[in-house]
Write an enzyme that holds these catalytic residues in place. Sequence first.
Site, short mmCIF file in Angstrom:
data_model
loop_
_atom_site.label_atom_id
_atom_site.label_comp_id
_atom_site.label_asym_id
_atom_site.label_seq_id
_atom_site.Cartn_x
_atom_site.Cartn_y
_atom_site.Cartn_z
N GLY A 119 46.03 40.61 26.29
CA GLY A 119 44.82 41.32 26.70
C GLY A 119 43.97 40.44 27.59
CG HIS A 120 44.46 36.76 28.18
ND1 HIS A 120 44.69 36.63 26.83
CD2 HIS A 120 45.39 35.98 28.77
CE1 HIS A 120 45.70 35.82 26.63
NE2 HIS A 120 46.14 35.41 27.79
#
Length: 137
Positions: free
Chosen positions: A54-55
């Site tokens: 998630g990055h």
Amino acid sequence: MHESKISGCKIINLPRIQTESGDITSLNNLENIPFETHRVYYLYDIPNRADRGGHAHKKLFQLVVAVSGSFDIELFDGKEKVKYTLNQPDQGLLIIPGIWRNLNNFSGGGICLVLASHEYDESDYIREIEEYRNYVS
Ligand code: TYD
């Protein structure tokens, strides 16, 4: 505008040395992977429903290996998405800088080994998807 295309990410086949009592994969700096490794870390004891990643990273190169079990990695470059299932200890996914990633669907006992081109640096992360969309557009 930052140019990082998903097509720069790829599966790299790693050497497998077979012996009668089990196999070995040995990764030697710059020989098997296209960056110098400055950090190794691994994810383990991961609940099946966990969403990791998630990055994106600004300058970090990574090689991700399912050394045990399996999991999925979805890559996104601001335009295209590609999903990989990693389940072979002799295959690594090269992730170049500037690519958003989500990891999920971990099998029981799944272990995710990561070789990274730089030491840990929180300022290298883009953790908000809107910030990422701005970064790549
Ligand atoms: P993060 O990279 O967000 O995890 P993932 O992408 O696997 O979901 O890191 C989770 C936490 O661990 C965060 O607080 C930062 C810390 N961390 C370190 O201290 N050193 C490291 O090398 C890494 C990868 C994470």
